[in-house]
Write a protein that holds these residues in place. Structure first.
Motif, PDB file in Angstrom:
ATOM      1  N   THR A 109     -10.888 -43.400  -2.800  1.00 57.98           N
ATOM      2  CA  THR A 109     -11.990 -43.468  -3.749  1.00 57.98           C
ATOM      3  C   THR A 109     -12.992 -42.430  -3.308  1.00 57.98           C
ATOM      4  N   LEU A 110     -12.924 -41.229  -3.897  1.00 57.32           N
ATOM      5  CA  LEU A 110     -13.730 -40.131  -3.402  1.00 57.32           C
ATOM      6  C   LEU A 110     -15.074 -40.031  -4.104  1.00 57.32           C
ATOM      7  N   HIS A 111     -15.083 -39.912  -5.407  1.00 60.24           N
ATOM      8  CA  HIS A 111     -16.337 -39.676  -6.112  1.00 60.24           C
ATOM      9  C   HIS A 111     -17.059 -40.983  -6.384  1.00 60.24           C
ATOM     10  N   ARG A 112     -18.344 -41.035  -6.000  1.00 53.22           N
ATOM     11  CA  ARG A 112     -19.088 -42.280  -6.113  1.00 53.22           C
ATOM     12  C   ARG A 112     -19.772 -42.362  -7.471  1.00 53.22           C
ATOM     13  N   LEU A 113     -18.971 -42.371  -8.487  1.00 51.63           N
ATOM     14  CA  LEU A 113     -19.501 -42.485  -9.832  1.00 51.63           C
ATOM     15  C   LEU A 113     -18.472 -43.143 -10.709  1.00 51.63           C
ATOM     16  N   ILE A 114     -18.932 -43.596 -11.879  1.00 44.52           N
ATOM     17  CA  ILE A 114     -18.018 -44.006 -12.927  1.00 44.52           C
ATOM     18  C   ILE A 114     -17.856 -42.765 -13.792  1.00 44.52           C
ATOM     19  N   LEU A 115     -16.664 -42.216 -13.899  1.00 44.31           N
ATOM     20  CA  LEU A 115     -16.452 -40.953 -14.571  1.00 44.31           C
ATOM     21  C   LEU A 115     -17.020 -40.983 -15.990  1.00 44.31           C
ATOM     22  N   SER A 116     -17.563 -39.853 -16.410  1.00 43.27           N
ATOM     23  CA  SER A 116     -18.235 -39.788 -17.698  1.00 43.27           C
ATOM     24  C   SER A 116     -17.344 -40.249 -18.846  1.00 43.27           C
ATOM     25  N   CYS A 168     -25.234 -43.095 -13.108  1.00 44.92           N
ATOM     26  CA  CYS A 168     -25.590 -42.382 -11.883  1.00 44.92           C
ATOM     27  C   CYS A 168     -27.075 -42.572 -11.603  1.00 44.92           C
ATOM     28  N   GLY A 169     -27.519 -42.062 -10.473  1.00 44.01           N
ATOM     29  CA  GLY A 169     -28.925 -42.094 -10.108  1.00 44.01           C
ATOM     30  C   GLY A 169     -29.462 -40.686  -9.954  1.00 44.01           C
ATOM     31  N   GLY A 170     -30.744 -40.582  -9.675  1.00 42.07           N
ATOM     32  CA  GLY A 170     -31.368 -39.282  -9.468  1.00 42.07           C
ATOM     33  C   GLY A 170     -32.736 -39.447  -8.838  1.00 42.07           C
ATOM     34  N   LYS A 182     -38.531 -32.826 -13.833  1.00 45.29           N
ATOM     35  CA  LYS A 182     -37.308 -32.360 -13.179  1.00 45.29           C
ATOM     36  C   LYS A 182     -36.705 -33.458 -12.307  1.00 45.29           C
ATOM     37  N   VAL A 183     -35.385 -33.625 -12.412  1.00 41.25           N
ATOM     38  CA  VAL A 183     -34.657 -34.629 -11.645  1.00 41.25           C
ATOM     39  C   VAL A 183     -33.502 -33.962 -10.903  1.00 41.25           C
ATOM     40  N   VAL A 184     -33.386 -34.262  -9.623  1.00 35.50           N
ATOM     41  CA  VAL A 184     -32.242 -33.805  -8.835  1.00 35.50           C
ATOM     42  C   VAL A 184     -31.198 -34.909  -8.811  1.00 35.50           C
ATOM     43  N   THR A 185     -29.952 -34.547  -9.068  1.00 34.99           N
ATOM     44  CA  THR A 185     -28.848 -35.492  -9.039  1.00 34.99           C
ATOM     45  C   THR A 185     -27.613 -34.780  -8.495  1.00 34.99           C
ATOM     46  N   ALA A 186     -26.478 -35.441  -8.539  1.00 39.44           N
ATOM     47  CA  ALA A 186     -25.230 -34.830  -8.080  1.00 39.44           C
ATOM     48  C   ALA A 186     -24.570 -34.058  -9.210  1.00 39.44           C
ATOM     49  N   ALA A 187     -23.968 -32.925  -8.882  1.00 40.65           N
ATOM     50  CA  ALA A 187     -23.277 -32.124  -9.894  1.00 40.65           C
ATOM     51  C   ALA A 187     -22.159 -32.919 -10.553  1.00 40.65           C
ATOM     52  N   HIS A 188     -21.448 -33.742  -9.751  1.00 39.42           N
ATOM     53  CA  HIS A 188     -20.304 -34.455 -10.341  1.00 39.42           C
ATOM     54  C   HIS A 188     -20.738 -35.510 -11.362  1.00 39.42           C
ATOM     55  N   CYS A 189     -22.026 -35.880 -11.340  1.00 45.04           N
ATOM     56  CA  CYS A 189     -22.533 -36.825 -12.333  1.00 45.04           C
ATOM     57  C   CYS A 189     -22.642 -36.198 -13.716  1.00 45.04           C
ATOM     58  N   VAL A 190     -22.953 -34.916 -13.761  1.00 46.01           N
ATOM     59  CA  VAL A 190     -23.305 -34.293 -15.043  1.00 46.01           C
ATOM     60  C   VAL A 190     -22.433 -33.108 -15.420  1.00 46.01           C
ATOM     61  N   LYS A 191     -21.521 -32.699 -14.545  1.00 41.46           N
ATOM     62  CA  LYS A 191     -20.616 -31.601 -14.893  1.00 41.46           C
ATOM     63  C   LYS A 191     -19.812 -31.984 -16.131  1.00 41.46           C
ATOM     64  N   GLY A 192     -19.878 -31.163 -17.169  1.00 48.87           N
ATOM     65  CA  GLY A 192     -19.152 -31.446 -18.397  1.00 48.87           C
ATOM     66  C   GLY A 192     -19.931 -32.274 -19.397  1.00 48.87           C
ATOM     67  N   ARG A 193     -21.063 -32.839 -18.986  1.00 53.27           N
ATOM     68  CA  ARG A 193     -21.903 -33.593 -19.917  1.00 53.27           C
ATOM     69  C   ARG A 193     -22.830 -32.638 -20.663  1.00 53.27           C
ATOM     70  N   THR A 194     -23.280 -33.034 -21.822  1.00 54.26           N
ATOM     71  CA  THR A 194     -24.270 -32.273 -22.568  1.00 54.26           C
ATOM     72  C   THR A 194     -25.638 -32.915 -22.387  1.00 54.26           C
ATOM     73  N   PRO A 195     -26.710 -32.128 -22.485  1.00 56.07           N
ATOM     74  CA  PRO A 195     -28.039 -32.733 -22.428  1.00 56.07           C
ATOM     75  C   PRO A 195     -28.226 -33.821 -23.470  1.00 56.07           C
ATOM     76  N   ALA A 196     -27.678 -33.606 -24.669  1.00 57.86           N
ATOM     77  CA  ALA A 196     -27.870 -34.574 -25.749  1.00 57.86           C
ATOM     78  C   ALA A 196     -27.230 -35.922 -25.463  1.00 57.86           C
ATOM     79  N   SER A 197     -26.221 -35.950 -24.564  1.00 58.36           N
ATOM     80  CA  SER A 197     -25.525 -37.207 -24.261  1.00 58.36           C
ATOM     81  C   SER A 197     -26.093 -37.916 -23.041  1.00 58.36           C
ATOM     82  N   THR A 198     -27.169 -37.380 -22.475  1.00 57.35           N
ATOM     83  CA  THR A 198     -27.683 -37.869 -21.191  1.00 57.35           C
ATOM     84  C   THR A 198     -29.145 -38.268 -21.319  1.00 57.35           C
ATOM     85  N   ARG A 199     -29.479 -39.384 -20.707  1.00 57.25           N
ATOM     86  CA  ARG A 199     -30.865 -39.859 -20.667  1.00 57.25           C
ATOM     87  C   ARG A 199     -31.262 -40.111 -19.209  1.00 57.25           C
TER      88      ARG A 199
END
Length: 258
Positions: free
Chosen positions: A4-11, A62-64, A71-88
């Motif tokens: 279990t490598l990535h600590r996220l629920i995949l997008s 995910c968290g941030g 401005k929010v710092v988070t992990a790249a794997h949380c948002v890679k491939g996501r669009t701004p419009a799909s993220t809050r």
């Protein structure tokens, strides 16, 4: 590799399951385990810079960390491939089953240009919000802050993720403290470990850790953001500390986004 490598629920999973979770019956407080893994309840009043990332359906994935008013710092794997419009980004909400706090739209997602996978490093991203949030922010660790990364420092972790590997997500914001490990200890656990882009934290016996859904959340010591939750084998397993993106080496590129 069965880890279990990535600590996220995949997008993709988050998107597919969001409607299911959002219509589930509300949990009673007594049903919620009081741990991140091995932690306790926390409040955004005490830690006002910790934020949650959600889908448009209000599902936290995910968290941030709020490092500037917009401005929010988070992990790249949380948002890679996501669009701004799909993220809050949600600020000031301890309990995921409430509407307390401020929900901001995301207008821009910056992912470190060298990022490929979390285990290869560069697991850092910056989100730009559509508004300024009136709140305390958390300073970034700088390249001069080498002392903050000393083995044994008791760092703070925060998140709304699962309370066991593959388990149920917490309803509430949780916190714990974990000691930073030496580079040698982390390299023994993970051959991929690089101290130029990562830092590890955890007890040798395990028991306290971040977990799935805590990804991107803060690792804090000395009043600064020294890491973002990135990856690890399972959660809270003996001899397998959590791995966090090391913020100090990315200070210049992150600061350029601020």
């Amino acid at each position: 590799m069965a880890k279990t490598l990535h600590r996220l629920i995949l997008s993709v999973v988050v998107t597919a399951l969001a409607s299911i979770f959002m219509t589930a019956p509300a949990a009673n407080a007594d049903d919620v385990s009081p741990m991140i893994v091995g932690g306790t309840r926390a409040s955004t009043a005490t830690y006002p810079w910790v934020v949650m990332l959600t889908t448009t359906a209000n599902f936290q994935f995910c968290g941030g960390t709020l490092v500037k008013a917009n401005k929010v710092v988070t992990a790249a794997h949380c948002v890679k491939g996501r669009t701004p419009a799909s993220t809050r980004v949600v600020h000031g909400r301890d309990d995921k089953q409430t509407t307390v706090g401020t929900t901001a739209n995301v207008t821009k997602i910056w992912v470190h240009p060298s990022y490929t996978t979390a285990t290869a490093g560069y697991d850092v991203a910056v989100l730009t919000l559509d508004r300024n949030i009136s709140s305390a922010t958390l300073p970034l660790a700088t390249p001069a802050d080498t002392a903050l990364y000393a083995a044994g420092n008791s760092a703070l972790i925060l998140g709304w993720g699962t309370t066991s590997s593959g388990g149920s997500a917490s309803r509430y914001l949780l916190k714990a403290n974990v000691p930073l490990t030496s580079d040698a200890t982390c390299k023994t656990a993970y051959s991929q470990y690089s101290n130029t882009s990562m830092v590890c934290a955890g007890f040798p016996q395990g028991g306290v850790d971040t977990c799935q859904g805590d990804s991107g959340g803060p690792l804090v010591f000395g009043g600064k953001l020294i890491g973002d939750t990135s990856w690890g084998q399972g959660c809270a397993a003996p001899k397998y500390p959590g791995v966090y993106g090391r913020i100090a080496p990315y200070y210049s590129v992150i600061n350029a986004q601020l």
